[in-house]
Design an enzyme around this catalytic site. Structure first.
Site, short mmCIF file in Angstrom:
data_model
loop_
_atom_site.label_atom_id
_atom_site.label_comp_id
_atom_site.label_asym_id
_atom_site.label_seq_id
_atom_site.Cartn_x
_atom_site.Cartn_y
_atom_site.Cartn_z
N HIS A 1 0.80 -1.22 0.00
CA HIS A 1 0.00 0.00 0.00
C HIS A 1 0.84 1.27 0.00
CE1 HIS A 1 -4.17 -1.56 0.40
NE2 HIS A 1 -3.47 -2.66 0.60
N ARG A 2 2.13 1.15 0.12
CA ARG A 2 3.00 2.31 -0.06
C ARG A 2 3.12 2.63 -1.54
NH1 ARG A 2 8.07 -0.04 2.99
NH2 ARG A 2 7.31 -1.77 1.72
#
Length: 112
Positions: free
Chosen positions: A84-85
């Site tokens: 999710h980065r």
């Protein structure tokens, strides 16, 4: 251009070296061909996402047009794991929806 063609040729010949295939941003893991119907793939280091593809299995589903109101269909489970980065969860969900739409429409066109 040319580097891509060289890599494709090496991949087909089975002569890729590890440093030629150990990087990327997205991967696909297909255990469906081994009879696995569903699994969660582990995200390799440095990758943004990995799509786990399971095999198809036959299911009975409601169908108002079918005799007795039921029909047999093939279903397949895919699972997306994202860092999710790099990939926002909503974008991952939209990717899965688009993939399902493409696969369903293609199958409908083939079956027609």
């Amino acid at each position: 251009g040319e580097n891509w063609k060289e890599l494709v040729g090496k991949a087909k010949a089975g002569t890729l070296s590890p440093d030629e295939y150990n990087s990327g941003t997205f991967a696909i893991s297909n255990l469906g061909m081994f009879g696995v119907s569903q699994f969660d793939a582990i995200l390799p280091s440095g990758m943004g996402g990995i799509l786990a593809i399971g095999g198809t299995k036959e299911c009975i589903v409601p169908d108002s047009q079918a005799i007795l109101g039921l029909k047999k269909v093939k279903k397949m489970t895919v699972t997306l794991t994202c860092d999710h980065r790099q990939i926002y969860g909503a974008d991952g969900a939209l990717f899965l929806k688009t993939l399902a739409d493409i696969m369903n429409n293609k199958l409908d066109a083939v079956m027609a």
